[in-house]
Design an enzyme around this catalytic site. Structure first.
Site: not given
Length: 293
Positions: A80, A235
Protein backbone atom coordinates in the site's frame (compact mmCIF):
# COMPACT_ATOMS: atom_id res chain seq x y z
CA UNK A 1 2.39 3.33 -25.81
CA UNK A 2 0.51 4.45 -22.71
CA UNK A 3 -2.69 2.73 -23.86
CA UNK A 4 -1.01 -0.62 -24.55
CA UNK A 5 0.84 -0.45 -21.22
CA UNK A 6 -2.45 0.14 -19.40
CA UNK A 7 -4.04 -2.76 -21.29
CA UNK A 8 -1.17 -5.01 -20.19
CA UNK A 9 -1.63 -3.95 -16.56
CA UNK A 10 -5.38 -4.60 -16.76
CA UNK A 11 -4.56 -8.06 -18.14
CA UNK A 12 -2.29 -8.78 -15.17
CA UNK A 13 -5.09 -7.87 -12.76
CA UNK A 14 -7.50 -10.14 -14.70
CA UNK A 15 -5.29 -13.08 -13.72
CA UNK A 16 -6.35 -12.64 -10.08
CA UNK A 17 -10.07 -12.93 -10.93
CA UNK A 18 -12.05 -15.32 -8.73
CA UNK A 19 -9.34 -15.34 -6.08
CA UNK A 20 -8.68 -14.15 -2.53
CA UNK A 21 -5.98 -11.63 -1.61
CA UNK A 22 -4.92 -11.65 2.05
CA UNK A 23 -3.29 -9.01 4.27
CA UNK A 24 -0.12 -10.36 5.92
CA UNK A 25 2.33 -8.75 8.34
CA UNK A 26 5.04 -11.46 8.48
CA UNK A 27 6.65 -13.91 6.03
CA UNK A 28 5.09 -16.75 8.07
CA UNK A 29 1.58 -15.32 7.56
CA UNK A 30 2.36 -14.96 3.85
CA UNK A 31 3.24 -18.67 3.66
CA UNK A 32 -0.02 -19.56 5.46
CA UNK A 33 -1.94 -17.42 2.95
CA UNK A 34 -0.24 -19.07 -0.03
CA UNK A 35 -0.84 -22.58 1.33
CA UNK A 36 -4.50 -21.70 1.94
CA UNK A 37 -4.90 -20.82 -1.74
CA UNK A 38 -4.56 -17.02 -1.80
CA UNK A 39 -3.85 -15.65 -5.30
CA UNK A 40 -1.78 -12.77 -3.84
CA UNK A 41 -0.82 -11.22 -0.50
CA UNK A 42 -0.86 -7.62 0.69
CA UNK A 43 2.32 -6.88 2.67
CA UNK A 44 1.66 -4.59 5.66
CA UNK A 45 3.27 -3.62 8.96
CA UNK A 46 -0.16 -3.39 10.62
CA UNK A 47 -3.50 -4.80 9.50
CA UNK A 48 -6.33 -2.24 9.29
CA UNK A 49 -7.82 -3.27 12.66
CA UNK A 50 -4.51 -2.34 14.36
CA UNK A 51 -4.18 0.90 12.37
CA UNK A 52 -7.69 1.80 13.51
CA UNK A 53 -7.01 0.85 17.15
CA UNK A 54 -3.59 2.53 17.43
CA UNK A 55 -4.40 5.71 15.49
CA UNK A 56 -1.62 8.08 14.40
CA UNK A 57 -0.33 8.51 10.86
CA UNK A 58 -0.29 5.28 8.83
CA UNK A 59 2.39 5.20 6.11
CA UNK A 60 3.88 2.83 3.57
CA UNK A 61 5.42 -0.29 5.13
CA UNK A 62 9.18 -0.74 5.60
CA UNK A 63 10.68 -1.98 2.29
CA UNK A 64 12.66 -4.59 4.26
CA UNK A 65 9.43 -6.21 5.48
CA UNK A 66 7.93 -6.18 1.98
CA UNK A 67 11.08 -7.81 0.53
CA UNK A 68 11.07 -10.48 3.28
CA UNK A 69 7.46 -11.31 2.41
CA UNK A 70 8.34 -11.38 -1.33
CA UNK A 71 11.08 -13.91 -0.63
CA UNK A 72 8.72 -16.12 1.40
CA UNK A 73 6.11 -16.76 -1.32
CA UNK A 74 5.78 -17.45 -5.04
CA UNK A 75 2.43 -15.62 -5.49
CA UNK A 76 2.25 -11.88 -6.31
CA UNK A 77 2.91 -9.41 -3.48
CA UNK A 78 1.00 -6.13 -3.21
CA UNK A 79 1.81 -3.19 -0.95
CA UNK A 80 0.00 0.00 0.00
CA UNK A 81 0.96 3.61 -0.73
CA UNK A 82 -0.81 6.65 0.69
CA UNK A 83 -3.34 8.43 -1.52
CA UNK A 84 -1.43 10.98 -3.61
CA UNK A 85 2.02 9.91 -2.35
CA UNK A 86 3.68 9.17 -5.67
CA UNK A 87 7.14 8.83 -4.09
CA UNK A 88 5.96 5.96 -1.87
CA UNK A 89 4.66 4.39 -5.10
CA UNK A 90 8.05 4.99 -6.79
CA UNK A 91 9.77 3.22 -3.87
CA UNK A 92 7.37 0.27 -4.07
CA UNK A 93 7.96 -0.03 -7.82
CA UNK A 94 11.75 0.18 -7.27
CA UNK A 95 11.74 -2.76 -4.82
CA UNK A 96 9.70 -4.87 -7.23
CA UNK A 97 6.22 -5.20 -5.74
CA UNK A 98 3.76 -6.78 -8.17
CA UNK A 99 0.82 -4.42 -7.51
CA UNK A 100 0.44 -1.12 -5.63
CA UNK A 101 -2.71 -0.32 -3.65
CA UNK A 102 -3.29 3.44 -3.43
CA UNK A 103 -5.13 2.99 -0.18
CA UNK A 104 -7.48 4.96 2.04
CA UNK A 105 -6.44 2.63 4.89
CA UNK A 106 -3.25 4.70 5.14
CA UNK A 107 -3.34 8.40 6.03
CA UNK A 108 -3.79 10.40 2.79
CA UNK A 109 -0.73 12.42 1.71
CA UNK A 110 -2.60 14.70 -0.70
CA UNK A 111 -6.11 16.04 -0.22
CA UNK A 112 -6.66 17.01 -3.86
CA UNK A 113 -4.72 14.66 -6.11
CA UNK A 114 -4.53 10.92 -6.48
CA UNK A 115 -1.37 9.40 -7.98
CA UNK A 116 -1.04 9.58 -11.78
CA UNK A 117 -0.88 5.84 -12.21
CA UNK A 118 -0.10 6.01 -15.94
CA UNK A 119 3.49 6.96 -15.04
CA UNK A 120 4.18 3.55 -13.50
CA UNK A 121 4.90 0.13 -14.97
CA UNK A 122 3.34 -1.59 -11.95
CA UNK A 123 -0.45 -2.06 -11.97
CA UNK A 124 -2.41 -0.13 -9.33
CA UNK A 125 -5.49 -1.15 -7.37
CA UNK A 126 -7.74 1.61 -5.97
CA UNK A 127 -10.86 1.75 -3.82
CA UNK A 128 -14.25 3.05 -4.91
CA UNK A 129 -17.65 3.65 -3.31
CA UNK A 130 -19.61 4.33 -6.49
CA UNK A 131 -19.28 4.42 -10.28
CA UNK A 132 -17.96 8.00 -10.36
CA UNK A 133 -15.05 7.16 -8.04
CA UNK A 134 -14.43 3.93 -9.96
CA UNK A 135 -14.15 5.64 -13.35
CA UNK A 136 -12.07 8.55 -12.01
CA UNK A 137 -9.53 6.03 -10.74
CA UNK A 138 -9.53 4.17 -14.07
CA UNK A 139 -8.98 7.48 -15.89
CA UNK A 140 -5.92 8.04 -13.65
CA UNK A 141 -4.59 4.63 -14.69
CA UNK A 142 -5.92 2.14 -12.12
CA UNK A 143 -5.78 -1.42 -13.51
CA UNK A 144 -7.96 -2.89 -10.78
CA UNK A 145 -10.67 -1.65 -8.42
CA UNK A 146 -12.05 -2.75 -5.07
CA UNK A 147 -14.85 -1.59 -2.84
CA UNK A 148 -13.59 0.59 -0.01
CA UNK A 149 -15.82 -1.05 2.59
CA UNK A 150 -14.81 0.03 6.08
CA UNK A 151 -11.48 -1.69 6.73
CA UNK A 152 -10.60 -3.14 10.11
CA UNK A 153 -14.19 -3.40 11.35
CA UNK A 154 -15.14 -7.00 10.54
CA UNK A 155 -18.42 -5.42 9.38
CA UNK A 156 -19.34 -6.15 5.78
CA UNK A 157 -22.15 -3.57 5.46
CA UNK A 158 -20.08 -0.85 3.74
CA UNK A 159 -18.54 -3.25 1.22
CA UNK A 160 -22.06 -4.41 0.34
CA UNK A 161 -23.23 -0.80 0.01
CA UNK A 162 -20.34 0.08 -2.32
CA UNK A 163 -20.69 -3.04 -4.49
CA UNK A 164 -24.44 -2.55 -4.86
CA UNK A 165 -23.94 1.15 -5.68
CA UNK A 166 -21.50 0.43 -8.52
CA UNK A 167 -23.54 -2.36 -10.10
CA UNK A 168 -26.90 -0.57 -9.81
CA UNK A 169 -25.37 2.51 -11.48
CA UNK A 170 -24.06 0.32 -14.32
CA UNK A 171 -27.57 -1.08 -14.85
CA UNK A 172 -28.97 2.47 -14.93
CA UNK A 173 -26.43 3.52 -17.57
CA UNK A 174 -27.57 0.79 -19.92
CA UNK A 175 -31.02 2.33 -20.27
CA UNK A 176 -29.72 5.85 -21.10
CA UNK A 177 -29.43 7.45 -24.52
CA UNK A 178 -26.38 9.47 -25.59
CA UNK A 179 -27.71 12.82 -24.32
CA UNK A 180 -28.45 11.31 -20.92
CA UNK A 181 -25.00 9.69 -20.79
CA UNK A 182 -23.34 13.10 -21.35
CA UNK A 183 -25.31 14.61 -18.47
CA UNK A 184 -24.73 11.60 -16.21
CA UNK A 185 -20.97 11.69 -16.88
CA UNK A 186 -20.93 15.32 -15.70
CA UNK A 187 -23.00 14.47 -12.62
CA UNK A 188 -20.69 11.67 -11.48
CA UNK A 189 -17.56 13.61 -12.58
CA UNK A 190 -16.29 10.80 -14.77
CA UNK A 191 -14.90 10.94 -18.33
CA UNK A 192 -17.66 10.58 -20.93
CA UNK A 193 -15.72 7.99 -22.98
CA UNK A 194 -15.46 5.67 -19.98
CA UNK A 195 -19.11 6.19 -19.06
CA UNK A 196 -20.11 5.34 -22.64
CA UNK A 197 -17.89 2.24 -22.64
CA UNK A 198 -19.48 0.96 -19.41
CA UNK A 199 -22.97 1.62 -20.80
CA UNK A 200 -22.14 -0.30 -23.99
CA UNK A 201 -20.37 -3.25 -22.36
CA UNK A 202 -22.50 -3.44 -19.21
CA UNK A 203 -19.44 -3.84 -17.01
CA UNK A 204 -16.44 -1.99 -15.62
CA UNK A 205 -13.32 -1.78 -17.84
CA UNK A 206 -11.22 -3.42 -15.07
CA UNK A 207 -11.77 -6.12 -12.43
CA UNK A 208 -13.52 -5.06 -9.23
CA UNK A 209 -12.83 -6.93 -5.98
CA UNK A 210 -14.61 -6.60 -2.63
CA UNK A 211 -12.66 -5.28 0.36
CA UNK A 212 -13.37 -3.89 3.81
CA UNK A 213 -14.99 -5.79 6.66
CA UNK A 214 -15.04 -9.31 5.17
CA UNK A 215 -14.70 -11.70 8.12
CA UNK A 216 -16.47 -14.99 7.26
CA UNK A 217 -16.80 -17.41 4.32
CA UNK A 218 -20.44 -16.30 3.99
CA UNK A 219 -19.33 -12.63 3.74
CA UNK A 220 -17.03 -13.54 0.85
CA UNK A 221 -19.76 -15.52 -0.95
CA UNK A 222 -22.26 -12.68 -0.42
CA UNK A 223 -20.03 -10.19 -2.24
CA UNK A 224 -19.27 -12.69 -5.01
CA UNK A 225 -23.00 -13.25 -5.54
CA UNK A 226 -23.46 -9.47 -5.73
CA UNK A 227 -21.12 -9.49 -8.73
CA UNK A 228 -17.57 -8.70 -7.60
CA UNK A 229 -14.62 -10.46 -9.25
CA UNK A 230 -12.73 -11.53 -6.12
CA UNK A 231 -12.09 -10.82 -2.45
CA UNK A 232 -9.59 -8.92 -0.30
CA UNK A 233 -9.46 -10.09 3.33
CA UNK A 234 -7.62 -7.84 5.75
CA UNK A 235 -7.93 -8.20 9.49
CA UNK A 236 -10.59 -10.94 9.16
CA UNK A 237 -8.14 -13.85 8.95
CA UNK A 238 -5.20 -13.20 11.26
CA UNK A 239 -7.36 -11.46 13.89
CA UNK A 240 -9.52 -14.60 14.19
CA UNK A 241 -9.20 -17.66 16.45
CA UNK A 242 -7.95 -20.12 13.78
CA UNK A 243 -6.33 -18.20 10.90
CA UNK A 244 -5.22 -21.28 8.91
CA UNK A 245 -8.68 -22.84 8.84
CA UNK A 246 -10.47 -19.52 8.23
CA UNK A 247 -8.12 -18.63 5.35
CA UNK A 248 -8.86 -21.95 3.62
CA UNK A 249 -12.59 -21.58 4.28
CA UNK A 250 -12.75 -18.09 2.74
CA UNK A 251 -10.90 -19.32 -0.36
CA UNK A 252 -13.33 -22.25 -0.70
CA UNK A 253 -16.38 -20.01 -0.23
CA UNK A 254 -15.06 -17.56 -2.83
CA UNK A 255 -14.56 -20.37 -5.36
CA UNK A 256 -17.92 -22.07 -4.64
CA UNK A 257 -19.88 -18.92 -3.87
CA UNK A 258 -23.08 -20.25 -5.42
CA UNK A 259 -23.08 -23.50 -3.42
CA UNK A 260 -24.62 -23.01 0.06
CA UNK A 261 -23.81 -26.61 1.08
CA UNK A 262 -20.07 -26.09 0.54
CA UNK A 263 -20.22 -22.70 2.29
CA UNK A 264 -22.03 -24.34 5.23
CA UNK A 265 -19.42 -27.10 5.41
CA UNK A 266 -16.40 -24.78 5.38
CA UNK A 267 -18.05 -22.47 7.93
CA UNK A 268 -18.12 -25.19 10.62
CA UNK A 269 -15.76 -24.97 13.60
CA UNK A 270 -13.76 -21.96 12.46
CA UNK A 271 -13.23 -20.68 15.99
CA UNK A 272 -13.83 -17.10 17.02
CA UNK A 273 -14.29 -14.55 14.23
CA UNK A 274 -12.59 -11.17 14.69
CA UNK A 275 -14.41 -8.83 17.04
CA UNK A 276 -16.48 -6.48 14.87
CA UNK A 277 -17.32 -2.79 15.13
CA UNK A 278 -20.66 -1.20 14.25
CA UNK A 279 -20.13 1.50 11.62
CA UNK A 280 -22.41 3.98 13.42
CA UNK A 281 -20.13 3.79 16.48
CA UNK A 282 -17.12 5.10 14.52
CA UNK A 283 -16.55 8.88 14.71
CA UNK A 284 -16.93 10.53 11.28
CA UNK A 285 -13.28 11.64 11.18
CA UNK A 286 -12.16 8.00 11.60
CA UNK A 287 -14.14 6.60 8.67
CA UNK A 288 -11.54 5.43 6.14
CA UNK A 289 -13.94 4.99 3.20
CA UNK A 290 -14.47 8.76 2.99
CA UNK A 291 -10.81 9.34 2.15
CA UNK A 292 -10.16 9.98 -1.53
CA UNK A 293 -12.01 12.17 -4.00
Amino acid sequence: MEKSTWTTKVGLAQMLKGGVIMDVVTPEQARIAEEAGAVAVMALERVPADIRAQGGVARMSDPELILAIKQAVTIPVMAKARIGHFVEAQVLEAIGVDYIDESEVLTPADEEHHINKHKFRVPFVCGCRNLGEALRRVAEGAAMLRTKGEAGTGNVVEAVRHARAVYSEIRRLQSMNEDELFTYAKQIQAPYELVKQVATEGKLPVVNFAAGGIATPADAALLMQLGVDGIFVGSGIFKSGDPVKRARAIVEATTHYNDPEIIAEVSKGLGEAMVGINIDQIPADQLMARRGW
